[in-house]
Scaffold this motif. Sequence first.
Motif, PDB file in Angstrom:
ATOM      1  N   SER A   1       0.832  -1.199   0.000  1.00  0.00           N
ATOM      2  CA  SER A   1       0.000   0.000   0.000  1.00  0.00           C
ATOM      3  C   SER A   1       0.866   1.247   0.000  1.00  0.00           C
ATOM      4  O   SER A   1       2.026   1.228   0.404  1.00  0.00           O
ATOM      5  N   GLY A   2       0.271   2.356  -0.438  1.00  0.00           N
ATOM      6  CA  GLY A   2       0.962   3.636  -0.402  1.00  0.00           C
ATOM      7  C   GLY A   2      -0.013   4.777  -0.572  1.00  0.00           C
ATOM      8  O   GLY A   2      -1.179   4.573  -0.936  1.00  0.00           O
ATOM      9  N   VAL A   3       0.450   5.988  -0.296  1.00  0.00           N
ATOM     10  CA  VAL A   3      -0.404   7.168  -0.415  1.00  0.00           C
ATOM     11  C   VAL A   3       0.473   8.369  -0.737  1.00  0.00           C
ATOM     12  O   VAL A   3       1.650   8.419  -0.364  1.00  0.00           O
ATOM     13  N   ALA A   4      -0.110   9.327  -1.442  1.00  0.00           N
ATOM     14  CA  ALA A   4       0.609  10.568  -1.728  1.00  0.00           C
ATOM     15  C   ALA A   4       0.918  11.309  -0.429  1.00  0.00           C
ATOM     16  O   ALA A   4       0.081  11.374   0.469  1.00  0.00           O
ATOM     17  N   CYS A   5       2.134  11.871  -0.332  1.00  0.00           N
ATOM     18  CA  CYS A   5       2.544  12.551   0.894  1.00  0.00           C
ATOM     19  C   CYS A   5       3.642  13.549   0.556  1.00  0.00           C
ATOM     20  O   CYS A   5       4.498  13.279  -0.302  1.00  0.00           O
ATOM     21  N   ASP A   6       3.612  14.718   1.223  1.00  0.00           N
ATOM     22  CA  ASP A   6       4.672  15.709   1.027  1.00  0.00           C
ATOM     23  C   ASP A   6       6.041  15.060   1.236  1.00  0.00           C
ATOM     24  O   ASP A   6       6.218  14.250   2.157  1.00  0.00           O
ATOM     25  N   PRO A   7       7.034  15.399   0.402  1.00  0.00           N
ATOM     26  CA  PRO A   7       8.332  14.729   0.473  1.00  0.00           C
ATOM     27  C   PRO A   7       9.061  14.905   1.798  1.00  0.00           C
ATOM     28  O   PRO A   7       9.878  14.066   2.167  1.00  0.00           O
ATOM     29  N   SER A   8       8.763  15.971   2.536  1.00  0.00           N
ATOM     30  CA  SER A   8       9.441  16.187   3.815  1.00  0.00           C
ATOM     31  C   SER A   8       8.778  15.450   4.977  1.00  0.00           C
ATOM     32  O   SER A   8       9.280  15.493   6.103  1.00  0.00           O
ATOM     33  N   MET A   9       7.661  14.792   4.713  1.00  0.00           N
ATOM     34  CA  MET A   9       6.911  14.089   5.747  1.00  0.00           C
ATOM     35  C   MET A   9       6.777  12.616   5.376  1.00  0.00           C
ATOM     36  O   MET A   9       7.199  12.186   4.303  1.00  0.00           O
ATOM     37  N   ALA A  10       6.165  11.844   6.276  1.00  0.00           N
ATOM     38  CA  ALA A  10       5.951  10.423   6.017  1.00  0.00           C
ATOM     39  C   ALA A  10       4.538  10.046   6.440  1.00  0.00           C
ATOM     40  O   ALA A  10       4.042  10.524   7.462  1.00  0.00           O
ATOM     41  N   PRO A  11       3.848   9.192   5.665  1.00  0.00           N
ATOM     42  CA  PRO A  11       2.513   8.741   6.070  1.00  0.00           C
ATOM     43  C   PRO A  11       2.619   7.745   7.214  1.00  0.00           C
ATOM     44  O   PRO A  11       3.674   7.149   7.459  1.00  0.00           O
ATOM     45  N   ALA A  12       1.497   7.541   7.920  1.00  0.00           N
ATOM     46  CA  ALA A  12       1.485   6.627   9.061  1.00  0.00           C
ATOM     47  C   ALA A  12       0.200   5.813   9.050  1.00  0.00           C
ATOM     48  O   ALA A  12      -0.867   6.328   8.700  1.00  0.00           O
ATOM     49  N   LEU A  13       0.317   4.555   9.433  1.00  0.00           N
ATOM     50  CA  LEU A  13      -0.848   3.689   9.600  1.00  0.00           C
ATOM     51  C   LEU A  13      -1.422   3.916  10.991  1.00  0.00           C
ATOM     52  O   LEU A  13      -0.720   3.760  11.998  1.00  0.00           O
ATOM     53  N   VAL A  14      -2.707   4.303  11.078  1.00  0.00           N
ATOM     54  CA  VAL A  14      -3.366   4.543  12.357  1.00  0.00           C
ATOM     55  C   VAL A  14      -4.089   3.286  12.829  1.00  0.00           C
ATOM     56  O   VAL A  14      -3.939   2.857  13.977  1.00  0.00           O
TER      57      VAL A  14
END
Length: 250
Positions: free
Chosen positions: A179-192
């Motif tokens: 899985s993946g999602v669009a995210c600003d390059p300076s940040m990281a997505p997280a699974l809640v």
Amino acid sequence: MTERGCRSLERGPSHVQIGASSMAMQAGRLVITFDELALPWPGQRLLPGRVAGHVELTPEIVSDGFVDLDAAGRHVWSPRMPRASVTVNCSALPGGGWRGRAYHDMNYGDRPIEQDFIGWDWARGSAGAEGDTVILYDAIPRTGLPRRLALRYSGSPTPEIMDLPARQDLPGGFWGVRSGVACDPSMAPALVKRLEDSPFYTRACIETTLAGQRLEMVHETLDCRRLAQPLVRLMLPFRMPRRQSWGRSP
């Protein structure tokens, strides 16, 4: 949900009924009635048996727009109610149900999705003080370029087109769906919180950052290559019962 044969189907311009479950437009609201067999995995609260209830979606925005997901126009997506409120009544839920924010869309196509797609990621969440709806679509066709969308619905059926940063990976599930999602390059997505984990499909609550704004979203990933595998096809009835001859004649 239960797979059923064509004799279980009845439909009209504003309703569809499949077996004992139905969806209908009534006075501008989407009314869903369900009566299905539950087949939970170990660890879930529900016991095997029938699950019945009633759902009402009241839209704040209604859209008749649609988007072609592939270059040939064989597969179409339409966000019918980008912003809505919902009331859910079901005896199997704690407290008998709940009320909250809602969203309704639909997909349709001329042939099975696994013939034209490798897979896709999709996400929906609320942003800003007014609760604008943000929808992300990241579809990978078998031929041609990826179809990437980022839409923001405020008070109008016409969405704002947002810039979509690069996709970043999310943690994999038990079955290894990536899985993946669009995210600003300076940040990281997280699974809640993981909501669904199958050999070809996952659903989860996630966090990502778009244009500097942190969003909590419902996210899904579909792996069409796995969906097409014969072994996965054989496993489907264990999570989705089949009643091919049950129901009324069309």
